[in-house]
Write an enzyme that holds these catalytic residues in place. Structure first.
Site, mmCIF file in Angstrom:
data_model
loop_
_atom_site.group_PDB
_atom_site.id
_atom_site.type_symbol
_atom_site.label_atom_id
_atom_site.label_comp_id
_atom_site.label_asym_id
_atom_site.label_seq_id
_atom_site.Cartn_x
_atom_site.Cartn_y
_atom_site.Cartn_z
ATOM 1 N N ASN A 1 29.757 4.279 -24.548
ATOM 2 C CA ASN A 1 29.205 5.100 -23.930
ATOM 3 C C ASN A 1 28.300 6.571 -24.523
ATOM 4 O O ASN A 1 28.741 6.287 -26.015
ATOM 5 C CB ASN A 1 29.736 5.224 -22.578
ATOM 6 C CG ASN A 1 30.609 6.419 -22.652
ATOM 7 O OD1 ASN A 1 30.963 7.572 -23.094
ATOM 8 N ND2 ASN A 1 32.042 5.940 -22.202
ATOM 9 N N ASP B 1 35.479 1.751 -18.508
ATOM 10 C CA ASP B 1 35.929 1.450 -16.980
ATOM 11 C C ASP B 1 36.292 -0.707 -17.011
ATOM 12 O O ASP B 1 37.577 -0.152 -16.941
ATOM 13 C CB ASP B 1 35.119 1.093 -16.187
ATOM 14 C CG ASP B 1 35.290 2.162 -15.855
ATOM 15 O OD1 ASP B 1 35.931 3.167 -15.188
ATOM 16 O OD2 ASP B 1 33.918 3.086 -14.945
ATOM 17 N N LYS C 1 34.817 -12.240 -36.515
ATOM 18 C CA LYS C 1 32.849 -12.283 -35.732
ATOM 19 C C LYS C 1 32.488 -13.778 -34.933
ATOM 20 O O LYS C 1 32.459 -14.734 -35.052
ATOM 21 C CB LYS C 1 31.921 -12.016 -36.873
ATOM 22 C CG LYS C 1 30.579 -11.542 -35.982
ATOM 23 C CD LYS C 1 29.903 -10.948 -36.746
ATOM 24 C CE LYS C 1 28.325 -10.923 -35.773
ATOM 25 N NZ LYS C 1 27.107 -11.117 -37.568
#
Ligand code: C5P
Length: 424
Positions: A238, A306, A316
Site C-alpha cells: 500500500n 490485511d 516468477k
C-alpha cells in the site's frame, strides 16, 4: 554539564485546550542572528494560523539573515531593530514593548543572546527588552553543536531556567555548518506548540520541566507498509510512507523512551536514538513485535496488509493463457489485536484508524474490536497517506479530542506528550 543532561523545560498543550482562546494573544518575537532565522518567518505564519499575532524585534545579526521587510509583511506590524530609534518614537519605549506582549519568544536564540540574557546585559534592543520584561520568555536555541555543548552556554541556559525561562529544542540533526548533533532550532510547529502551552499558563509547565518524562519507559512502534510477495518479483502493498510512525518513534525517543521501531519497507532513515528492525511481511512484523516485548506502550501505526497471497512461488509465475488471474489470498495476522491479547500486553496500546468516512464512529468501534486503549483516527480521504500533514482525532474510552491539521512531526510530539501523561 553535557547537552543531553540539560534539563530543557519542554512545554506542551494541556488537555481540553481551545484554539479560540488564542485569538487575542500576542507574542513579541526576537529574531536573533543565525541561519535558522528563516524558520522564524514560518513561525510567524504558524502562530498566525493558530490565531496568535506577533511583532518582531530583529537583532543586528538577525537582519543579516532575514529582512525587516519580510518580518513586517508577515506580521503586519512595524519591525523594531534599534533601541534608540524606538525610544525616539516616544509612543513605544522598550519597557512598553516588553510588556505589551503576552509572551516573549526568542528564535533563534543564539549563544550570544542567551549569554547576554543570562547575565542581564542590556546592550541592544533585544537584550534590553529581555531585561525589562515581566513576561515569560521562551527560547528556541540554535547554534553549532560545540557551542551548544560548551560549559558556558549550558551554564547560561541553566541560569535562565532557574530564572523561570522556558526552552524548546534544540533538535539533533545535520547542521548548516556541516556538523551533526544537538543545536538545530526546533521546527516552527514545535515552537508554536510550546508558545500555545506557555500562553495558556499551563500548570503542567512546571511538571514539564522534567526533561525526559519517558525516561525508564520502553516503547514499541510499528510503521510503514508491509509487503506481501507473490513471487520473487511481485508483491502486494500500500501507499504508506512510514512518516507518521517514524515521527512518533522519534518523538517518544526525544522524551526519553527506549524505542524499538518495527518498520516495513520505507525510504526513511532510522530516527535518532531508536532501534529499528526492518521487516517485509505482516508475519515478520508480528514476530519482530513479539520479540520486542515487554514494552510500556505499543503504538501500532503500520499499514499492515490485511491479506497475503496464499502461496509464494520461488519462480516468477507465468501469465495464464486464459481464465482469471490465479490470485488466492489468505488473511494476515492482526498484529494490534494479537499484542492486545498478549500475555505481555503493554499497559498502553494505541491503534490507528485510517478512514475515508464516518471517522469517529468507525474508530470507536475499532477501539472495542481490537481491545486497544486509544485509537488515533484520521481521515485519509485527502493526502494524509504519504503527505506531511495530518489531522488526528484521539479516541479514548471516555471520549474524543480532535486536533487541528498539523505537520506529522508536530502531531507526533503531541501524541508523545499525551502518552507521557498517561504513563505517569
Ligand atoms: O483493521 P484495520 O486495518 O482497520 O486497523 C488499523 C489498525 O490495526 C492500525 O493500528 C494497524 O497498525 C493495525 N493492524 C495490525 N495488523 C493488521 C491490520 C491492522 O496491527 N493485520
Amino acid at each position: 554539564m553535557s547537552a543531553s543532561a540539560q534539563p530543557s523545560p519542554w512545554v506542551a498543550l494541556g488537555p481540553g485546550h481551545s484554539y479560540k482562546n488564542m485569538m487575542t494573544k500576542h507574542v513579541l518575537l526576537i529574531i536573533g542572528g543565525g541561519i535558522a532565522a528563516y524558520k522564524s518567518l514560518f513561525l510567524i505564519r504558524e502562530l498566525s494560523r493558530r490565531g496568535i499575532s506577533s511583532q518582531v524585534i530583529l537583532t543586528k545579526g538577525g537582519s543579516q539573515f532575514v529582512t525587516a521587510l519580510s518580518a513586517g509583511a508577515l506580521t503586519n506590524k512595524p519591525v523594531f531593530t534599534d533601541l534608540w530609534e524606538l525610544d525616539e518614537t516616544g509612543d513605544m519605549g522598550h519597557i512598553e514593548l516588553s510588556r505589551s506582549a503576552d509572551l516573549i519568544v526568542v528564535a533563534p536564540a543564539t549563544a550570544n543572546l542567551l549569554a547576554r540574557a543570562a547575565q542581564g546585559v542590556a546592550s541592544d534592543l533585544a537584550s534590553t527588552t529581555l531585561l525589562a520584561t515581566d513576561k515569560r520568555v521562551l527560547y528556541a536555541p540554535a547554534m553549532n553543536v560545540r557551542m551548544w555543548e560548551a560549559a558556558a552556554t549550558q551554564r547560561n541556559v541553566q541560569t535562565l531556567i532557574d530564572d523561570g525561562a522556558l526552552f524548546v529544542g534544540p533538535d539533533a540533526g545535520d547542521m548548516a555548518c556541516g556538523e551533526f548533533g544537538e543545536g538545530r532550532m526546533a521546527e516552527p510547529e514545535a515552537i508554536a506548540d510550546a508558545v500555545e502551552a506557555a500562553l495558556m499558563g499551563d500548570t503542567s509547565l512546571d511538571a514539564l520541566r522534567e526533561p525526559k518524562p519517558l525516561a525508564g519507559q520502553s516503547a514499541l512502534v510499528t510503521a510503514g507498509p508491509t509487503r506481501e510477495p507473490l513471487d520473487p518479483v511481485r508483491y502486494l502493498s500500500n501507499h504508506s510512507s512510514g512518516k507518521q510512525g517514524y515521527a512518533i518513534a522519534q518523538a517518544l525517543a526525544d522524551l526519553g523512551a527506549e524505542v524499538t521501531l518495527v518498520s516495513g519497507p520505507t525510504a526513511l532513515p532510522a530516527p535518532l536514538g531508536v532501534t529499528r528492525v526492518v521487516v517485509e511481511t505482516a508475519e515478520e512484523m508480528l514476530a519482530a513485535c513479539e520479540d520486542a516485548l515487554p514494552a510500556n506502550v505499543f503504538v501500532s501505526v503500520a499499514a499492515v496488509a490485511d491479506w497475503r497471497p496464499a502461496t509464494r512461488t520461488d519462480k516468477k509465475t507465468k501469465k495464464p493463457k486464459d481464465g482469471p488471474a490465479p490470485l488466492e489470498l489468505v488473511e494476515n495476522p492482526d498484529i494490534l489485536k494479537t499484542i492486545c491479547a498478549h500475555k505481555k500486553r503493554p499497559e498502553l496500546v494505541i491503534g490507528f484508524a485510517a478512514e475515508t468516512h464516518d471517522v469517529v464512529k468507525l474508530a470507536r468501534a475499532k477501539r472495542l474490536r481490537k481491545t486497544c486503549d486509544w485509537i488515533v483516527a484520521n481521515d485519509v480521504s485527502g493526502d494524509v497517506m504519504g503527505g506531511d500533514a495530518n489531522a488526528m482525532i484521539l479516541v479514548k474510552e471516555d471520549g474524543e479530542e480532535s486536533w487541528p491539521r498539523m505537520d506529522k512531526r508536530a502531531a507526533a510530539r503531541k501524541l508523545a506528550r499525551e502518552i507521557a501523561k498517561a504513563l505517569k
